[in-house]
Design an enzyme around this catalytic site. Structure first.
Site, PDB file in Angstrom:
ATOM      1  N   GLY A  69      15.906   2.854  -5.367  1.00 22.82           N
ATOM      2  CA  GLY A  69      15.693   3.114  -3.948  1.00 22.82           C
ATOM      3  C   GLY A  69      15.826   4.594  -3.665  1.00 22.82           C
ATOM      4  O   GLY A  69      15.658   5.433  -4.555  1.00 22.82           O
ATOM      5  N   GLY A 101      21.422   5.995  -3.352  1.00 18.45           N
ATOM      6  CA  GLY A 101      22.148   6.333  -4.581  1.00 18.45           C
ATOM      7  C   GLY A 101      23.437   7.090  -4.308  1.00 18.45           C
ATOM      8  O   GLY A 101      24.443   6.905  -4.998  1.00 18.45           O
ATOM      9  N   GLU A 139      17.882   4.684 -10.046  1.00 17.90           N
ATOM     10  CA  GLU A 139      16.447   5.039 -10.082  1.00 17.90           C
ATOM     11  C   GLU A 139      16.071   5.422  -8.656  1.00 17.90           C
ATOM     12  O   GLU A 139      15.715   4.566  -7.852  1.00 17.90           O
ATOM     13  CB  GLU A 139      15.620   3.841 -10.570  1.00 17.90           C
ATOM     14  CG  GLU A 139      15.988   3.354 -11.961  1.00 17.90           C
ATOM     15  CD  GLU A 139      15.410   4.231 -13.070  1.00 17.90           C
ATOM     16  OE1 GLU A 139      14.591   5.119 -12.764  1.00 17.90           O
ATOM     17  OE2 GLU A 139      15.786   4.022 -14.228  1.00 17.90           O
ATOM     18  N   CYS A 185       7.443   5.950  -6.240  1.00 18.82           N
ATOM     19  CA  CYS A 185       8.467   6.960  -6.540  1.00 18.82           C
ATOM     20  C   CYS A 185       7.842   8.099  -7.332  1.00 18.82           C
ATOM     21  O   CYS A 185       8.304   9.226  -7.272  1.00 18.82           O
ATOM     22  CB  CYS A 185       9.618   6.335  -7.311  1.00 18.82           C
ATOM     23  SG  CYS A 185       9.076   5.410  -8.743  1.00 18.82           S
TER      24      CYS A 185
HETATM   25  P1  NAD Z   1      16.101   2.144   0.255  1.00 15.12           P
HETATM   26  O1  NAD Z   1      17.047   3.113  -0.366  1.00 15.12           O
HETATM   27  O2  NAD Z   1      15.988   2.117   1.716  1.00 15.12           O
HETATM   28  O3  NAD Z   1      16.458   0.654  -0.216  1.00 15.12           O
HETATM   29  C1  NAD Z   1      16.447   0.272  -1.567  1.00 15.12           C
HETATM   30  C2  NAD Z   1      17.355  -0.915  -1.783  1.00 15.12           C
HETATM   31  O4  NAD Z   1      18.715  -0.488  -1.678  1.00 15.12           O
HETATM   32  C3  NAD Z   1      17.187  -2.043  -0.766  1.00 15.12           C
HETATM   33  O5  NAD Z   1      17.277  -3.278  -1.444  1.00 15.12           O
HETATM   34  C4  NAD Z   1      18.372  -1.830   0.166  1.00 15.12           C
HETATM   35  O6  NAD Z   1      18.789  -3.000   0.815  1.00 15.12           O
HETATM   36  C5  NAD Z   1      19.423  -1.340  -0.803  1.00 15.12           C
HETATM   37  N1  NAD Z   1      20.505  -0.528  -0.232  1.00 15.12           N
HETATM   38  C6  NAD Z   1      20.388   0.490   0.643  1.00 15.12           C
HETATM   39  N2  NAD Z   1      21.590   1.039   0.889  1.00 15.12           N
HETATM   40  C7  NAD Z   1      22.487   0.353   0.138  1.00 15.12           C
HETATM   41  C8  NAD Z   1      23.900   0.430  -0.047  1.00 15.12           C
HETATM   42  N3  NAD Z   1      24.642   1.340   0.601  1.00 15.12           N
HETATM   43  N4  NAD Z   1      24.504  -0.432  -0.899  1.00 15.12           N
HETATM   44  C9  NAD Z   1      23.762  -1.356  -1.562  1.00 15.12           C
HETATM   45  N5  NAD Z   1      22.423  -1.483  -1.429  1.00 15.12           N
HETATM   46  C10 NAD Z   1      21.794  -0.640  -0.578  1.00 15.12           C
HETATM   47  O7  NAD Z   1      14.654   2.444  -0.412  1.00 15.12           O
HETATM   48  P2  NAD Z   1      13.220   1.873  -0.026  1.00 15.12           P
HETATM   49  O8  NAD Z   1      12.764   2.475   1.250  1.00 15.12           O
HETATM   50  O9  NAD Z   1      13.192   0.401  -0.188  1.00 15.12           O
HETATM   51  O10 NAD Z   1      12.344   2.463  -1.232  1.00 15.12           O
HETATM   52  C11 NAD Z   1      11.784   3.755  -1.241  1.00 15.12           C
HETATM   53  C12 NAD Z   1      12.636   4.715  -2.050  1.00 15.12           C
HETATM   54  O11 NAD Z   1      12.874   4.185  -3.349  1.00 15.12           O
HETATM   55  C13 NAD Z   1      11.948   6.046  -2.277  1.00 15.12           C
HETATM   56  O12 NAD Z   1      12.887   7.072  -2.164  1.00 15.12           O
HETATM   57  C14 NAD Z   1      11.434   5.932  -3.707  1.00 15.12           C
HETATM   58  O13 NAD Z   1      11.217   7.163  -4.348  1.00 15.12           O
HETATM   59  C15 NAD Z   1      12.535   5.148  -4.343  1.00 15.12           C
HETATM   60  N6  NAD Z   1      12.091   4.469  -5.553  1.00 15.12           N
HETATM   61  C16 NAD Z   1      12.527   4.956  -6.754  1.00 15.12           C
HETATM   62  C17 NAD Z   1      12.084   4.372  -7.926  1.00 15.12           C
HETATM   63  C18 NAD Z   1      12.503   4.903  -9.261  1.00 15.12           C
HETATM   64  O14 NAD Z   1      12.341   4.202 -10.254  1.00 15.12           O
HETATM   65  N7  NAD Z   1      13.048   6.111  -9.351  1.00 15.12           N
HETATM   66  C19 NAD Z   1      11.231   3.266  -7.887  1.00 15.12           C
HETATM   67  C20 NAD Z   1      10.832   2.773  -6.639  1.00 15.12           C
HETATM   68  C21 NAD Z   1      11.277   3.394  -5.473  1.00 15.12           C
END
Ligand code: NAD
Length: 510
Positions: free
Chosen positions: A242, A247, A264, A298
């Protein structure tokens, strides 16, 4: 530009797919968590969020399953994943379509995501016979030293909306052959594809026969449910995909209890077009890398550095491609660019474009495209010519914005390329061997993925996937990423009749 007609009912199509895949209607109706399709903004379901107590019980059940599964021989564990791959092949069309409905991907990308799941299953099946450690030379006579790899425990998987199913499969396929159980907290924006994927795995589990109950489970809910997974003492590893914001919250919480993390996170990926580049090839790679998946990968190309000797040849062609790319309903099959996931993504894009203008950028595109649905957010991809590597260029905006910058000096462009927080993917377009090798060298790209004459996105599962710096440092998928899902034991066996101590230490007791 395609102006899409609103389909009769996307929700009805999603329901029909879920039914075919064996998901009960009660699993996605009558709950508090609403799911939507970004294609029209239409509601597709309302799922029940698990409570903290339920999530805890699910994790406890997964821990009990782990204790049984870890003793099943690894090649037999591979058989489960082989069956899962078979079921995915059979369900590919349906699941791919559901990915398009829920994440807004064009059909080939929805299907491509399921293909990645199939590919990682094949990889994991082979891996199930190759979980080996080293035999290491020992300094002591009559001794043998080796390392063995053991299952780790319950693997928590948190995934993002933009790869709603493949990221889970990357983690789950490896985790299962490594002898672990898995608990998955999918994105709250894409819960239906999670239910569908779980149902497909359940079919494989049924055919497998005697896998322990609770081996693979799903937690439906938002970040508060994710936090239960992050904080649970029986989860030794959380693989979280995410935003970098996520992270920053998850990483320290895991560190506090000494749990492992595969993080990631976000990317701000750069590409360099050098004087000798094959510009036809670069053009296609840039177009897919920057506009594909509506800029919501991403690994999306976000920063393009073009040498001043080829700028006037490449950039006008790019602008033309941007102006003519088809934007619209991905289910119609004609569009190359589908919708943004929601209004927030649209607002963030507009904010970044305003900031870019304030920093002297010239914006081409970026306007909202009317598809006849007030709740769907389609945009023309934006190409932004920037005078300097500043302002919004330095941050990931999860939308189709490509910042284009001119460069003249190779060392200078390498420095700019690396001068951002994220470190996921990168590419260089050149036919000059010195530039290509330098880009891949220790003082070249600082990213986890560095490509030559290939765009930044569209990685294969055979390589380890992940990035450095604010991308989190995690690796998943191929190569030796499996090692993160196991615990390593170093074993020294003394088969001699004496007890020599290492480093020549003597400790003779009477
Ligand atoms: P997001 O961070 O909003 O959410 C991702 C996940 O994390 C969701 O399931 C959410 O419920 C969970 N989450 C959020 N805060 C949390 C916390 N404090 N504790 C536990 N879980 C939590 O991201 P998004 O909008 O769904 O996705 C887009 C982002 O993800 C972009 O920044 C993208 O670059 C990144 N991404 C990275 C990769 C990679 O492999 N590096 C792959 C796909 C997406």
């Amino acid at each position: 530009m395609n102006i899409a007609a609103k389909p009769a009912s996307i929700a009805a199509e999603a329901a029909a797919i879920l039914d075919r895949l064996g998901v009960e209607t009660s699993a996605y109706t009558g709950g508090d968590l609403k799911s939507f399709s970004p294609i029209t903004g239409e509601q597709t379901g309302s799922l029940k969020t698990v409570s903290t107590a339920e999530a805890t019980a699910i994790i406890d059940r997964a821990d009990a399953a782990f204790r049984i599964w870890r003793l099943v021989p690894a090649p037999k564990r591979g058989e489960l994943v082989r069956l899962f791959g078979e079921e995915l092949r059979a369900a590919k069309a349906d699941l791919g379509r559901l990915v398009s409905i829920e994440a807004g991907k064009i059909p080939s990308e929805g299907l491509g995501e399921v293909q990645e799941m199939i590919d990682i299953c094949d990889f994991a099946v082979g891996l199930s016979r190759q979980l080996y450690g080293l035999t290491i030379a020992t300094e002591r006579p009559g001794h043998r030293m080796m390392e063995t790899w053991h299952p780790l425990g319950v693997i928590g998987i948190i995934s993002a909306f933009n790869f709603p199913v493949a990221v889970w499969a990357w983690n789950a396929a490896l985790a299962l052959v490594c002898g672990n159980s898995v608990v998955w907290k999918p994105s709250e924006k894409t819960p239906l594809t999670a239910l569908a994927s779980q149902a497909i795995l359940e079919r494989a589990l049924k055919r497998f026969g005697d896998a322990p109950e609770g081996l693979a489970q799903v937690l439906i809910g938002d970040r508060t449910v994710g936090e239960v997974l992050v904080d649970h003492a029986k989860v030794p590893l959380v693989s979280a995909t995410g935003s970098t914001r996520m992270g920053r919250e998850v990483g320290p919480r895991l560190a506090k209890r000494f749990a492992r993390a595969i993080l990631e996170l976000g990317g701000n990926n750069g590409g360099i077009v050098c004087p000798s580049a094959d510009l036809d090839m670069a053009l296609r790679a840039i177009a897919f890398g920057a506009m594909g998946t509506a800029g919501q990968r991403c690994t999306t190309l976000r920063r393009l550095f073009v040498h001043d000797s080829v700028y006037d040849q490449l950039v006008p062609r790019l602008k033309k491609a941007y102006a003519s790319v088809s934007v619209g309903n991905p289910l119609d099959g004609g569009a190359l660019v589908g919708p943004l996931i929601d209004k927030l993504a649209f607002d963030n894009m507009q904010k970044a474009l305003s900031e870019a203008k304030a920093h002297g950028g010239t914006v081409h595109g970026g306007e909202r495209v009317d598809t006849g649905s007030a709740d769907a957010y389609y945009v023309k991809p934006a190409l932004v010519e920037m005078p300097a590597h500043t302002g919004p260029v330095l941050e990931e905006t999860f939308a189709p914005i490509l910042y284009v910058l001119k460069y003249s000096d190779f060392d200078g462009v390498l420095a700019d390329h690396n001068a951002v927080g994220a470190g996921l993917s990168s590419s260089i377009f050149t036919l000059n061997m010195r530039e290509a090798e330098r880009f891949l060298a220790a003082d070249g790209s600082d990213c986890g993925i560095a490509n030559v004459n290939i765009g930044t996105s569209g990685a294969e599962i055979g390589g380890a996937f992940g990035g450095e710096k604010e991308t989190g440092g995690g690796r998943e998928s191929g190569s030796d990423a499996w090692k993160a899902y196991m615990r390593r034991a170093t074993n020294t066996v003394n088969y001699s009749t004496s007890l020599p101590l290492a480093q020549g230490v003597s400790f003779d007791i009477e």
